[in-house]
Write a protein that holds these residues in place. Structure first.
Motif, mmCIF file in Angstrom:
data_model
loop_
_atom_site.group_PDB
_atom_site.id
_atom_site.type_symbol
_atom_site.label_atom_id
_atom_site.label_comp_id
_atom_site.label_asym_id
_atom_site.label_seq_id
_atom_site.Cartn_x
_atom_site.Cartn_y
_atom_site.Cartn_z
ATOM 1 N N GLN A 125 -38.155 48.958 60.973
ATOM 2 C CA GLN A 125 -37.309 48.468 59.892
ATOM 3 C C GLN A 125 -36.102 49.373 59.694
ATOM 4 O O GLN A 125 -34.968 48.902 59.542
ATOM 5 N N LEU A 126 -36.328 50.670 59.678
ATOM 6 C CA LEU A 126 -35.227 51.604 59.437
ATOM 7 C C LEU A 126 -34.300 51.705 60.649
ATOM 8 O O LEU A 126 -33.101 51.979 60.485
ATOM 9 N N GLU A 127 -34.814 51.451 61.852
ATOM 10 C CA GLU A 127 -33.927 51.392 63.017
ATOM 11 C C GLU A 127 -32.983 50.208 62.882
ATOM 12 O O GLU A 127 -31.774 50.324 63.143
ATOM 13 N N ARG A 128 -33.512 49.079 62.467
ATOM 14 C CA ARG A 128 -32.674 47.892 62.299
ATOM 15 C C ARG A 128 -31.631 48.092 61.202
ATOM 16 O O ARG A 128 -30.550 47.503 61.253
ATOM 17 N N ARG A 129 -31.951 48.919 60.224
ATOM 18 C CA ARG A 129 -31.031 49.174 59.123
ATOM 19 C C ARG A 129 -30.075 50.332 59.419
ATOM 20 O O ARG A 129 -29.214 50.646 58.602
ATOM 21 N N GLY A 130 -30.256 50.968 60.567
ATOM 22 C CA GLY A 130 -29.323 51.994 60.985
ATOM 23 C C GLY A 130 -29.672 53.413 60.599
ATOM 24 O O GLY A 130 -28.790 54.279 60.552
ATOM 25 N N TYR A 131 -30.963 53.709 60.374
ATOM 26 C CA TYR A 131 -31.368 55.037 59.921
ATOM 27 C C TYR A 131 -32.325 55.758 60.864
ATOM 28 O O TYR A 131 -32.642 56.924 60.645
ATOM 29 N N VAL A 132 -32.827 55.068 61.881
ATOM 30 C CA VAL A 132 -33.740 55.662 62.864
ATOM 31 C C VAL A 132 -33.204 55.351 64.252
ATOM 32 O O VAL A 132 -32.698 54.246 64.497
ATOM 33 N N LYS A 133 -33.292 56.324 65.160
ATOM 34 C CA LYS A 133 -32.839 56.125 66.529
ATOM 35 C C LYS A 133 -34.013 55.708 67.403
ATOM 36 O O LYS A 133 -35.027 56.394 67.473
ATOM 37 N N ALA A 134 -33.865 54.556 68.048
ATOM 38 C CA ALA A 134 -34.924 54.057 68.923
ATOM 39 C C ALA A 134 -35.107 55.001 70.113
ATOM 40 O O ALA A 134 -34.185 55.678 70.538
ATOM 41 N N GLY A 135 -36.291 54.997 70.643
ATOM 42 C CA GLY A 135 -36.636 55.859 71.773
ATOM 43 C C GLY A 135 -37.748 56.790 71.359
ATOM 44 O O GLY A 135 -38.915 56.543 71.656
ATOM 45 N N HIS A 136 -37.389 57.833 70.619
ATOM 46 C CA HIS A 136 -38.412 58.755 70.125
ATOM 47 C C HIS A 136 -38.846 58.406 68.695
ATOM 48 O O HIS A 136 -39.876 58.888 68.236
ATOM 49 N N TRP A 137 -38.052 57.602 67.974
ATOM 50 C CA TRP A 137 -38.445 57.060 66.677
ATOM 51 C C TRP A 137 -38.833 58.141 65.659
ATOM 52 O O TRP A 137 -39.783 57.980 64.903
ATOM 53 N N THR A 138 -38.135 59.240 65.642
ATOM 54 C CA THR A 138 -38.492 60.343 64.739
ATOM 55 C C THR A 138 -37.978 60.097 63.313
ATOM 56 O O THR A 138 -36.994 59.381 63.124
#
Length: 378
Positions: free
Chosen positions: A28-41
């Protein structure tokens, strides 16, 4: 509500109550621009606390009884490998995430779960001492804050989950443990029933599965865990927090092996009506902690809460803006839309994808038999 007056997770489950979990954060936060996909930290807990706080609040309003700390993949070894964080420590993220979760949980009658997940160290070194030291460091961060219990999540080797449980039990707090496994078992082929037995013997109070595969598949896996515990004469509470996407392939590696992962999974999204069915199936299977993981949005959590309303006696605040089973459509100007204001319509609907050239299933990148063979210890 004052956390000192709030009933604990085991008190609720021992009373036979349904506990509604929250949903997915990293996707959810990746889609909203706050998490970077890949390592998902989860450095957003420090960098963008307002985004994490808002998602917590939406899950609470939707009916969640537990707010999990946004600490997925927050071990120091994972943060270092990711390269996403250079000036923020794992301890800072853990402590900030605890504060955010507690702030929002106190707005309702929710509990805070401190969460740890699998570590790169386990696969790289297979050192029990080193892996346990990582979990101990995270646990110490959490114990500085006001959490109610722990959850071990997204672990695909039961051995690592057992090590995590053994560490977290030293805190004196209840521990739940969820594996991301298929009905075939963990990454070394340990069957779900045996996985559950090992976790309970290690001290887990609650066991189940999370993420990896779709809701009904995860319920099936938890049933196998339940059967294993019964055969061993052991007892534990059951929980399930599945993927919010359809995965009929039921492949060994889960959704990360599907070609749509991670940026084209929207076509597989569960509807709210799918979640009603899932919640009922989970309840009928004896599972009382029912939530979601990646792909579960607040409206999915609301669907769980609404399906369980007969058992809990309450509807969540978010239901004030939602007519049960489409009831609000009765006021629509078009008669064919008004005709959809009934449960039977939505329960029997077979949604079209709108993509005539797309297959209904995909070929997963993994192969169960080969994957299982390659992961067997030598």
């Amino acid at each position: 509500m004052d956390s000192q007056k709030r009933r604990g997770i085991l008190e609720r489950l021992n009373a036979g109550e349904v506990v509604v979990g929250d949903g997915g954060y990293v996707m959810q936060l990746e889609r909203r621009g706050y998490v970077k996909a890949g390592h998902w930290t989860p450095e957003a807990a420090v960098e963008h606390p307002e985004a994490v706080r808002q998602l917590h609040r939406e899950f609470l309003r939707a009916g969640a009884n537990v707010i999990q700390t946004f600490t997925f993949y927050c071990s120091e070894d994972k943060l270092e490998i990711s390269g996403n964080v250079t000036n923020i420590t794992g301890a800072q993220i853990n402590e900030a995430a605890c504060d955010l979760a507690r702030e929002v949980a106190n707005e309702g009658d929710a509990l805070v779960a401190g969460c740890v997940s699998k570590t790169p160290c386990y696969v790289e070194s297979h050192s029990e001492t080193d892996v346990k030291a990582i979990f101990k460091k995270q646990m110490d961060d959490f114990l500085k804050k006001d959490i109610d219990f722990f959850i071990v999540e997204f672990v695909d080797h039961v051995e690592e989950a057992v090590w995590a449980v053994e560490v977290l039990k030293t805190s004196g707090k209840p521990v739940g443990a969820t594996l991301c496994i298929s009905p075939q078992g963990d990454m070394q082929g340990v069957p779900p029933g045996e996985c559950a037995v090992r976790l309970v013997k290690a001290g887990a109070d609650i066991v189940g599965v999370n993420c990896h595969l779709d809701p009904l598949t995860c319920v099936r896996t938890v049933k196998l865990m339940k059967a294993g515990l019964e055969n061993a004469g052991l007892k534990a509470h059951l929980m399930v927090q599945p993927l919010g996407f359809h995965t009929p392939e039921c492949n060994f590696g889960g959704y990360t092996s599907l070609p749509e992962y991670p940026f084209a999974l929207e076509t597989r999204a569960m509807t709210r009506w799918d979640i009603h069915q899932y919640a009922r199936e989970a309840y009928n299977a004896g599972i009382r902690y029912i939530g979601g993981c990646c792909g579960f949005e607040p409206y999915h959590i609301r669907a769980i809460a609404e399906e369980m309303a007969a058992e809990t006696g309450v509807l969540p605040p978010a239901s004030e803006k939602h007519g049960l089973w489409g009831a609000a459509l009765e006021m629509h100007t078009k008669p064919w839309v008004r005709a959809r204001a009934r449960r039977e319509y939505w329960e029997n609907l077979l949604p079209a994808s709108g993509r005539p050239k797309c297959p209904s299933m995909a070929t997963a990148a993994d192969d169960y038999e080969k994957k299982l063979e390659s992961n067997k210890p030598t």
